[in-house]
Structure formats: structure tokens, C-alpha cells
Write a protein that holds these residues in place. Structure first.
Motif, PDB file in Angstrom:
ATOM      1  N   PHE A   1       0.841  -1.197   0.000  1.00 32.40           N
ATOM      2  CA  PHE A   1       0.000   0.000   0.000  1.00 32.40           C
ATOM      3  C   PHE A   1       0.881   1.254   0.000  1.00 32.40           C
ATOM      4  N   ALA A   2       1.868   1.275   0.895  1.00 35.30           N
ATOM      5  CA  ALA A   2       2.751   2.432   1.003  1.00 35.30           C
ATOM      6  C   ALA A   2       3.517   2.670  -0.294  1.00 35.30           C
ATOM      7  N   ARG A   3       3.939   1.595  -0.946  1.00 33.59           N
ATOM      8  CA  ARG A   3       4.687   1.726  -2.209  1.00 33.59           C
ATOM      9  C   ARG A   3       3.817   2.358  -3.286  1.00 33.59           C
ATOM     10  N   ILE A   4       2.584   1.839  -3.453  1.00 30.08           N
ATOM     11  CA  ILE A   4       1.692   2.361  -4.488  1.00 30.08           C
ATOM     12  C   ILE A   4       1.287   3.795  -4.183  1.00 30.08           C
TER      13      ILE A   4
ATOM     14  N   PHE B   1      -2.931   5.798  -6.364  1.00 27.89           N
ATOM     15  CA  PHE B   1      -4.321   5.822  -5.902  1.00 27.89           C
ATOM     16  C   PHE B   1      -4.984   7.136  -6.294  1.00 27.89           C
ATOM     17  N   SER B   2      -6.297   7.114  -6.428  1.00 28.78           N
ATOM     18  CA  SER B   2      -7.036   8.360  -6.652  1.00 28.78           C
ATOM     19  C   SER B   2      -7.175   9.154  -5.365  1.00 28.78           C
ATOM     20  N   LEU B   3      -7.232   8.438  -4.232  1.00 29.97           N
ATOM     21  CA  LEU B   3      -7.385   9.065  -2.926  1.00 29.97           C
ATOM     22  C   LEU B   3      -7.008   8.026  -1.883  1.00 29.97           C
ATOM     23  N   SER B   4      -6.354   8.445  -0.809  1.00 31.17           N
ATOM     24  CA  SER B   4      -6.006   7.506   0.257  1.00 31.17           C
ATOM     25  C   SER B   4      -6.156   8.189   1.608  1.00 31.17           C
TER      26      SER B   4
ATOM     27  N   ARG C   1      -6.263   7.235   6.283  1.00 34.01           N
ATOM     28  CA  ARG C   1      -6.072   6.292   7.383  1.00 34.01           C
ATOM     29  C   ARG C   1      -7.242   6.388   8.346  1.00 34.01           C
ATOM     30  N   ALA C   2      -7.673   5.245   8.857  1.00 35.25           N
ATOM     31  CA  ALA C   2      -8.759   5.211   9.837  1.00 35.25           C
ATOM     32  C   ALA C   2      -8.745   3.874  10.551  1.00 35.25           C
ATOM     33  N   HIS C   3      -9.021   3.908  11.846  1.00 35.64           N
ATOM     34  CA  HIS C   3      -9.154   2.682  12.657  1.00 35.64           C
ATOM     35  C   HIS C   3      -7.917   1.794  12.569  1.00 35.64           C
ATOM     36  N   GLY C   4      -6.735   2.413  12.440  1.00 39.41           N
ATOM     37  CA  GLY C   4      -5.499   1.648  12.379  1.00 39.41           C
ATOM     38  C   GLY C   4      -5.246   0.957  11.056  1.00 39.41           C
ATOM     39  N   LEU C   5      -6.007   1.301  10.027  1.00 38.85           N
ATOM     40  CA  LEU C   5      -5.864   0.687   8.705  1.00 38.85           C
ATOM     41  C   LEU C   5      -5.640   1.775   7.653  1.00 38.85           C
ATOM     42  N   SER C   6      -5.159   1.347   6.492  1.00 36.83           N
ATOM     43  CA  SER C   6      -4.984   2.252   5.356  1.00 36.83           C
ATOM     44  C   SER C   6      -6.047   1.946   4.313  1.00 36.83           C
ATOM     45  N   TYR C   7      -6.640   2.993   3.752  1.00 36.18           N
ATOM     46  CA  TYR C   7      -7.714   2.867   2.772  1.00 36.18           C
ATOM     47  C   TYR C   7      -7.346   3.670   1.523  1.00 36.18           C
ATOM     48  N   ALA C   8      -7.854   3.239   0.376  1.00 34.48           N
ATOM     49  CA  ALA C   8      -7.623   4.006  -0.850  1.00 34.48           C
ATOM     50  C   ALA C   8      -8.711   3.720  -1.871  1.00 34.48           C
ATOM     51  N   LEU C   9      -8.872   4.670  -2.793  1.00 33.33           N
ATOM     52  CA  LEU C   9      -9.692   4.466  -3.978  1.00 33.33           C
ATOM     53  C   LEU C   9      -8.749   4.239  -5.153  1.00 33.33           C
ATOM     54  N   PRO C  10      -9.047   3.271  -6.017  1.00 36.92           N
ATOM     55  CA  PRO C  10      -8.134   2.964  -7.124  1.00 36.92           C
ATOM     56  C   PRO C  10      -8.090   4.058  -8.179  1.00 36.92           C
ATOM     57  N   ARG C  11      -7.138   3.967  -9.082  1.00 38.80           N
ATOM     58  CA  ARG C  11      -6.998   4.932 -10.173  1.00 38.80           C
ATOM     59  C   ARG C  11      -8.246   4.986 -11.039  1.00 38.80           C
ATOM     60  N   GLU C  12      -9.024   3.908 -11.021  1.00 39.51           N
ATOM     61  CA  GLU C  12     -10.250   3.826 -11.818  1.00 39.51           C
ATOM     62  C   GLU C  12     -11.188   4.992 -11.534  1.00 39.51           C
ATOM     63  N   VAL C  13     -11.182   5.476 -10.295  1.00 42.63           N
ATOM     64  CA  VAL C  13     -12.077   6.576  -9.941  1.00 42.63           C
ATOM     65  C   VAL C  13     -11.715   7.826 -10.730  1.00 42.63           C
ATOM     66  N   ARG C  14     -10.442   8.161 -10.766  1.00 45.84           N
ATOM     67  CA  ARG C  14      -9.984   9.328 -11.515  1.00 45.84           C
ATOM     68  C   ARG C  14     -10.268   9.174 -13.006  1.00 45.84           C
ATOM     69  N   SER C  15      -9.929   8.018 -13.561  1.00 51.17           N
ATOM     70  CA  SER C  15     -10.116   7.835 -15.001  1.00 51.17           C
ATOM     71  C   SER C  15     -11.600   7.855 -15.375  1.00 51.17           C
ATOM     72  N   ALA C  16     -12.459   7.308 -14.512  1.00 54.52           N
ATOM     73  CA  ALA C  16     -13.894   7.298 -14.798  1.00 54.52           C
ATOM     74  C   ALA C  16     -14.461   8.716 -14.788  1.00 54.52           C
ATOM     75  N   THR C  17     -14.160   9.484 -13.750  1.00 52.37           N
ATOM     76  CA  THR C  17     -14.718  10.834 -13.666  1.00 52.37           C
ATOM     77  C   THR C  17     -14.190  11.730 -14.780  1.00 52.37           C
ATOM     78  N   GLU C  18     -12.952  11.501 -15.200  1.00 52.87           N
ATOM     79  CA  GLU C  18     -12.410  12.280 -16.312  1.00 52.87           C
ATOM     80  C   GLU C  18     -13.112  11.955 -17.621  1.00 52.87           C
ATOM     81  N   ARG C  19     -13.700  10.770 -17.709  1.00 54.04           N
ATOM     82  CA  ARG C  19     -14.460  10.382 -18.902  1.00 54.04           C
ATOM     83  C   ARG C  19     -15.938  10.747 -18.779  1.00 54.04           C
TER      84      ARG C  19
END
Length: 202
Positions: A71-74, A80-83, A85-103
Motif C-alpha cells: 500500500f505504502a509503495r503504491i 491511488f485516486s485518494l487515500s 487512514r482510519a481505525h489503524g488501517l490504510s484505505y484508498a480508492l483505485p486509479r479507476e475513480v480518476r479515469s472514470a470521472t475524467e471520462r
């Protein structure tokens, strides 16, 4: 499935939004998203990207899993489109979100309330707040069997922003038949698609 009649699909929107489904754990966000994903499975104007979490997948939540190191490397590579931290975990939205909204496609995602500010800097954001009474949330969290009673009490006691501070476009109180909450989300998504379609035609 929706209890409403099926309606013709609206056009693909001209300007894609991040439709952020937010609210406390146990409010039922994933249940509503799963129902919307099934309803709009063939609609070209909506996508439902899976979140990435540094936690093993389970039947209670549909997500992709990465180790903390991966996760840290990526994240460092801007993958990621967005990342957040919450509840001791790491969360992210994939690049797909950015590419979809741009289309011009709307991306419907389960998002942390704490990440809304950054999301609004990067996307046109539409916020759907899903909530429920504390006793209902406590019962749902306990039924998951993922957290101890002490952790659940701590979650419920945690101070959160007032609902109006989140500037939600829709509030769904999910404390009754799930079909009613699903229908409210589906109607909202149809309205967003219809509004975007009208803007494209103007």
C-alpha cells in the motif's frame, strides 16, 4: 433489488462526479452500494470501484486487500485516486475513480468522512450520508463479529462531525426495511444521471 419500477437509463453524464457514500460503520453503506451496483450493472454512466484496504476481505465488506508495505509503495508512486487512514488501517480508492470521472462517468464509492475535504479538492463530489440510531449500529457491528464489545463502544463514543458540517446532498436514515433505504439511494443516483444528461444536452 429496487421496489420501484425500472426506468430507462439516463445518458452518460458529461462531467463525472465522485458520489461519496459516507457514514458510521454499521450504518449499512456496503449493503446499499451492493444493491445499487446490481441495479446499475449495465449502465455506462456509473461505476462502483472497490476500495483498497490493508485488511483481509470478508463477506461483510467488498474490497481489495494490500499489505501495508505494498500500500505504502503504491501510494508513494501516486497510484491511488485518494487515500486515507482510519481505525489503524490504510484505505484508498483505485486509479479507476480518476479515469472514470475524467471520462464523464460517476463513481460511487464508500468513503471516510475524514477524507471528504481532500476528495472535494480533487473531484466534483456528491455526498450521501447513511446513518442509523446508535443502538442499531451497535447491533450490526456486534453481528459482524469483527470487533470486541469494547471497540464497538469506543466507536459509538467517538466524536464525529455534525451531519450538516458534511454538507450532504442526501441523508438516508437506514433504520427500517432495507428496501426503503435502497430505493432512496437508487432514486438519488437516477436523479444525478438525469441532471448530468440534461447539462450535456444544453
Amino acid at each position: 433489488m429496487s421496489t420501484e419500477e425500472k426506468v430507462p437509463f439516463a445518458p452518460v453524464p458529461s462531467h463525472g462526479k465522485l458520489i461519496a457514500i459516507v457514514g458510521p460503520s454499521g450504518a449499512g453503506k456496503d449493503t446499499l452500494i451492493d444493491a445499487a451496483r446490481a441495479e446499475f450493472a449495465e449502465h455506462p454512466g456509473l461505476v462502483f470501484p472497490r476500495r483498497i484496504i490493508t485488511r483481509e476481505s470478508s463477506s461483510a465488506e467488498d474490497h481489495d486487500t494490500l499489505s501495508e508495505a505494498e500500500f505504502a509503495r503504491i501510494e508513494a508512486e501516486g497510484g491511488f485516486s485518494l487515500s486515507w487512514r482510519a481505525h489503524g488501517l490504510s484505505y484508498a480508492l483505485p486509479r479507476e475513480v480518476r479515469s472514470a470521472t475524467e471520462r464523464g462517468i460517476h463513481a460511487v464509492c464508500n468513503l471516510s468522512r475524514s477524507s471528504l475535504s481532500e476528495a472535494r479538492e480533487r473531484f466534483r463530489v456528491n455526498v450521501v450520508l447513511v446513518t442509523a440510531p446508535a443502538e442499531v449500529i451497535a447491533q450490526r457491528l456486534a453481528a459482524r463479529g469483527r470487533e470486541s464489545a469494547e471497540v464497538i463502544r469506543a466507536r459509538l463514543a467517538r466524536k464525529v462531525d455534525r451531519e450538516d458540517a458534511l454538507h450532504p446532498d442526501l441523508i438516508i436514515t437506514n433504520d427500517g426495511p432495507v428496501e426503503a433505504a435502497v430505493d432512496r439511494l437508487l432514486a438519488h443516483l437516477r436523479a444525478e444521471l438525469s441532471s448530468s444528461g440534461r447539462q450535456a444536452a444544453e
